[in-house]
Design an enzyme around this catalytic site. Structure first.
Site, PDB file in Angstrom:
ATOM      1  N   GLU A 161       0.944 -21.425  38.078  1.00 54.71           N
ATOM      2  CA  GLU A 161       2.284 -21.961  38.363  1.00 54.71           C
ATOM      3  C   GLU A 161       2.893 -21.378  39.634  1.00 54.71           C
ATOM      4  O   GLU A 161       3.685 -22.042  40.316  1.00 54.71           O
ATOM      5  CB  GLU A 161       3.224 -21.723  37.176  1.00 54.71           C
ATOM      6  CG  GLU A 161       2.901 -22.543  35.932  1.00 54.71           C
ATOM      7  CD  GLU A 161       1.866 -21.886  35.024  1.00 54.71           C
ATOM      8  OE1 GLU A 161       1.241 -20.895  35.449  1.00 54.71           O
ATOM      9  OE2 GLU A 161       1.691 -22.354  33.889  1.00 54.71           O
ATOM     10  N   PHE A 163       6.903 -19.329  19.957  1.00 55.47           N
ATOM     11  CA  PHE A 163       5.716 -19.255  20.806  1.00 55.47           C
ATOM     12  C   PHE A 163       6.036 -19.803  22.205  1.00 55.47           C
ATOM     13  O   PHE A 163       6.616 -20.873  22.341  1.00 55.47           O
ATOM     14  CB  PHE A 163       4.575 -20.053  20.180  1.00 55.47           C
ATOM     15  CG  PHE A 163       3.337 -20.067  21.035  1.00 55.47           C
ATOM     16  CD1 PHE A 163       2.662 -18.886  21.316  1.00 55.47           C
ATOM     17  CD2 PHE A 163       2.872 -21.242  21.602  1.00 55.47           C
ATOM     18  CE1 PHE A 163       1.541 -18.885  22.127  1.00 55.47           C
ATOM     19  CE2 PHE A 163       1.748 -21.246  22.418  1.00 55.47           C
ATOM     20  CZ  PHE A 163       1.079 -20.065  22.674  1.00 55.47           C
ATOM     21  N   GLN A 164       5.645 -19.057  23.196  1.00 51.05           N
ATOM     22  CA  GLN A 164       5.888 -19.395  24.604  1.00 51.05           C
ATOM     23  C   GLN A 164       7.371 -19.634  24.899  1.00 51.05           C
ATOM     24  O   GLN A 164       7.722 -20.443  25.742  1.00 51.05           O
ATOM     25  CB  GLN A 164       5.033 -20.591  25.047  1.00 51.05           C
ATOM     26  CG  GLN A 164       3.548 -20.244  25.082  1.00 51.05           C
ATOM     27  CD  GLN A 164       2.705 -21.200  25.882  1.00 51.05           C
ATOM     28  OE1 GLN A 164       3.004 -22.379  25.969  1.00 51.05           O
ATOM     29  NE2 GLN A 164       1.622 -20.700  26.470  1.00 51.05           N
ATOM     30  N   LYS A 218      11.979 -29.123  24.303  1.00 48.09           N
ATOM     31  CA  LYS A 218      11.031 -30.190  23.955  1.00 48.09           C
ATOM     32  C   LYS A 218      11.695 -31.307  23.152  1.00 48.09           C
ATOM     33  O   LYS A 218      11.368 -32.490  23.331  1.00 48.09           O
ATOM     34  CB  LYS A 218       9.858 -29.598  23.183  1.00 48.09           C
ATOM     35  CG  LYS A 218       8.650 -30.505  23.158  1.00 48.09           C
ATOM     36  CD  LYS A 218       7.433 -29.809  22.596  1.00 48.09           C
ATOM     37  CE  LYS A 218       6.248 -30.783  22.533  1.00 48.09           C
ATOM     38  NZ  LYS A 218       5.068 -30.146  21.918  1.00 48.09           N
ATOM     39  N   MET A 224      -0.857  -4.127  57.263  1.00 45.53           N
ATOM     40  CA  MET A 224       0.504  -3.693  57.568  1.00 45.53           C
ATOM     41  C   MET A 224       0.855  -2.426  56.803  1.00 45.53           C
ATOM     42  O   MET A 224       1.513  -1.531  57.334  1.00 45.53           O
ATOM     43  CB  MET A 224       1.506  -4.820  57.257  1.00 45.53           C
ATOM     44  CG  MET A 224       2.901  -4.552  57.782  1.00 45.53           C
ATOM     45  SD  MET A 224       2.937  -4.307  59.574  1.00 45.53           S
ATOM     46  CE  MET A 224       3.288  -5.945  60.173  1.00 45.53           C
TER      47      MET A 224
END
Lengths: 586, 169
Positions: free
Chosen positions: A53, A115-116, A165, A483
């Site tokens: 993502e 969940f999630q 959802k 760097m």
């Protein structure tokens, strides 16, 4: 227009289409299944399946930055949302318009550690311009339209819309709102006329003027860059650009002094220090630009044009603040300049340009390509020479290669340079290149990269392959997090703690494993051939350019130093140790 | 280089009454390292769509200017007024102060409450709950005196403020 009845998921698709969205970067999951089902049933929106993502947001940033449109992201709840956080913060720091749709557990489960589940609006509140949690499908369509308006107007930024959802399944009414106007959010685009007149008077009377412009000019649209160029040319004043502003003024023009700031040119930084009138246009006096604040342009009257009032007087107190959109304000400035028949002080300006020519003669970007090792700066110069006659877009990762690219790859047009400036996100460039390539399928898109940054989002090469995005990953491989190593050399006695890129993959074979083409240059005489082959290859390419591992990025304003106290090369590094105050700065 | 004088400012903020708006304001202060001395919030419009947040904060003039600009930048914020800067305004606070004391201390607490025009909101044989309104300084003074007389529990509302005159925000 009459409203239509449909499910929340269908409203999402319909609203995106109505808003002119063509591409969505995303990754499916349990909490966005209804939206993915609605996506399956249509052919107006193109969905690009990323591999993580975080890559989706960077790809959307590249897409947005190179087109001027809002970039769109669709991810699931929980880890989908948390993986997007770095990209959202990146977009916030660099003012990139993004709308990120996140799935959420059903409303009755919110707060139950389902969940999630994660508190997406809570987590993203400080790293977005605004965010929404939709609890009622009746608000969905209107909120999506509002989210795009907020993301793209004023100072652009990322907006999250969290979609439980059950809301995606619920039926609701959808219609295109009559107006996108927001009740309380009303960015101001026209500048205060009195302040603009004051600015014109200051600029016309300047003896040692400088125009210091940034990413805000590019965000203001093509007109922003056109008007900036017009104004700089009609005054004959010197112009410098920030990292985010590169391309806003043509780099090939003689009035351009190069980039300013920590790794800016000697002439740009000294002109900033010695100027008597400074016009900061769409930039924000970032610490990478100002260096030591109490020694920043001590003799200058400062004008600041910015659409975000909170940018004004944040780091540097200015004399003439103008809140407004760069293009609108510049238009007024040019008009007033003409109507008042302003004249510049020709004699003073000649003396100022003489002084600048003296600084220029130092040639602070010079490097020596000798021997059998490729200098990274040389590689970028050769890349530029080979690509300058094509439509070329450059993205970068973060580190030395990014600064060398900014110094040695000149841009004459805006929206062709995509880099992570504010947040400095390693791993930005590869997914961003995918986003740029999908927006410009026929253009050449090169990610100028380091080997360490490339490893951070290498999985997105798979995305590039799936959608035939023929990006070119041009790795300046010095086997170091260069760097960080440079700072360890400068500040920590050369103790290179954990900055050697141990156990690197063979990038040529890695490219081949993805189905892309791998190329390698180890000697200077191989460089041009590899670049030519990279450009000619009708596939994604990873070019592993083995460069000098010891090369440092100069010139440099070390932390805690002033603009006129630059290190020009390795000799200065030893002669001017960094102060104790400077050590603590990042 | 920058002015180092620390000023105390009372700021009134009108916000859309939507979920998370208070978290936005508080997150802004903690995220950017600004001080909150006092913060109160309540719905103020007839249709309950607008809330007013009164914030007392302190900082250098440059920081105070930043605080106002940052507040104004939040999408649901419709107005930001610096009452301290804009002229005369009234600040009040209400406090409920429980004093557990017996004998002469108990009688003394009642006498002091009278001087401060505090009202008795609750009483038992061993305690009073006083309600006192006024400026922060007045409530500080009252609380200090009560502490000398017995066990004290304090609940304060934080500052609410409004500008003088006929202009309506």
């Amino acid at each position: 227009m009459a409203s239509e009845r449909m499910t929340g998921a269908e409203i999402v698709i319909k609203a995106l289409v109505d808003l002119g969205v063509e591409v969505v970067f995303g990754y499916p999951g349990g909490a966005v299944l209804p939206i993915y089902d609605a996506l399956f049933k249509q052919n107006r929106l193109r969905h690009i399946l990323v591999r993580q993502e975080g890559g989706a947001v960077h790809a959307a940033e590249g897409y947005a930055r190179s087109t001027g449109k809002v970039g769109v992201v669709l991810v699931t709840s929980g880890p989908g949302a948390t993986n997007a956080v770095t990209g959202l913060t990146d977009a916030l720091m660099d003012s990139i318009p993004i709308v990120c749709l996140t799935g959420q557990v059903a409303t009755h489960l919110i707060g139950n550690d389902a969940f999630q589940e994660c508190d997406t609006t809570g987590i993203t509140r400080p790293c977005t311009k605004h965010n929404y949690l939709i609890k009622d499908v009746q608000n969905l369509g209107k909120t999506l339209h509002e989210a795009f308006y907020v993301a793209g107007s004023g100072r652009p930024g990322p907006v999250v819309v969290d979609l439980p959802k059950d809301v995606q399944f619920a039926e609701g009414d959808y219609e295109v709102p009559a107006s996108a106007e927001h009740r309380t959010y009303k960015p101001r685009v026209k500048g205060e006329p009195k302040a603009i007149e004051e600015a014109v008077a200051l600029l016309a009377n300047a003896k040692k003027p400088i125009i210091y412009a940034g990413g805000g000019v590019i965000n203001s649209g093509d007109k922003g860059s056109q008007l900036l160029t017009q104004f700089v040319r009609m005054t004959g004043y010197p112009c410098t650009l920030t990292l985010m502003g590169l391309g806003a003024y043509p780099a090939s023009d003689n009035q351009f002094l190069g980039m300013l700031g920590m790794h800016g040119t000697y002439e740009a930084n000294n002109a900033m220090h010695d100027c008597d009138v400074m016009a900061c246009i769409g930039a924000r006096f970032d610490d990478r630009v100002t260096g030591r604040l109490d020694a920043f342009a001590p003799g200058a009257k400062k004008i600041h044009i910015d659409i975000d009032p909170s940018s004004i007087n944040k780091n540097v107190r200015v004399d003439v603040p103008i809140v407004g959109d760069v293009a609108h304000v510049l238009e007024d400035i040019i008009e007033i300049w003409k109507s008042k028949q302003c004249h510049t002080d020709g004699k003073a300006l000649d003396a100022w340009w003489d002084q600048i020519a003296e600084w220029r003669s130092i040639k602070s970007l010079d490097f020596k390509q000798t021997g059998t090792i490729i200098k990274p700066q040389h590689a970028i110069r050769r890349l530029y020479e080979a690509t300058k006659d094509r439509e070329t877009y450059i993205t970068t990762e973060v580190g030395q290669h990014q600064m060398w690219a900014a110094q040695h790859f000149p841009f004459d047009k805006p929206n062709h340079w995509m880099t992570s400036g504010g947040l400095g996100t390693m791993g930005y460039g590869l997914p961003a290149a995918v986003g740029v390539q999908l927006a410009h399928p026929d253009a050449l898109v090169v990610d100028i990269a380091g080997e360490a940054s490339t490893m951070m989002n290498i999985q997105e090469l798979s995305t590039a392959m799936q959608y035939r995005a023929k990006i070119k990953v041009f790795i300046l491989n010095n086997e170091y997090m260069g760097m960080v190593r440079q700072w360890q050399e400068l500040l920590h006695g050369g103790r290179y703690s954990e900055t050697y890129s141990e156990a690197l993959p063979d990038f040529v074979k890695l490219a081949e494993a993805f189905g892309a083409v791998g190329l390698r240059a180890e000697k200077p005489d191989q460089l041009d051939d590899v670049i030519a082959e990279m450009i000619a290859t009708d596939n994604a390419v990873v070019a592993d350019i083995c460069v000098d591992p010891a090369e440092n990025c100069f010139p440099m304003i070390p932390s805690g130093a002033a603009h006129n106290d630059m290190l020009l090369g390795p000799e200065d590094e030893k002669a001017k140790p960094v102060s104790k105050d400077g050590m603590v700065l990042v | 280089m920058q002015e180092q004088i620390i000023e105390r400012h009372t700021i009134a903020v009108l916000v859309d009454n939507e979920p998370g708006v208070l978290a936005r304001v508080i997150g802004l202060f903690s995220g950017r390292g600004y001080n909150i001395e006092s913060l109160t919030v309540s719905t103020v419009s007839e249709d309950k769509t607008v809330s007013r947040i009164s914030i007392v904060t302190s900082g250098t003039p440059m920081i105070i200017e930043q605080i106002k600009a940052q507040l104004d930048r939040l999408v649901p914020v419709s107005a930001v007024r610096d009452l301290t800067e804009e002229g005369e305004h009234i600040e009040r606070e209400v406090a409920l102060i429980k004093v557990a004391a017996e004998g002469p201390q108990r009688r003394e607490s009642l006498r002091i409450a009278d001087i401060f025009r505090a009202r008795v909101a609750d009483t038992t044989v061993g305690s009073f709950v006083f309600m006192v309104t006024g400026t922060q300084e007045k409530i500080d003074a009252f609380t200090e005196l009560m502490r000398a007389l017995g066990e004290v529990e304090v609940s304060r509302s934080g500052v609410v403020a409004i500008a003088r005159g006929s202009e309506v925000l």
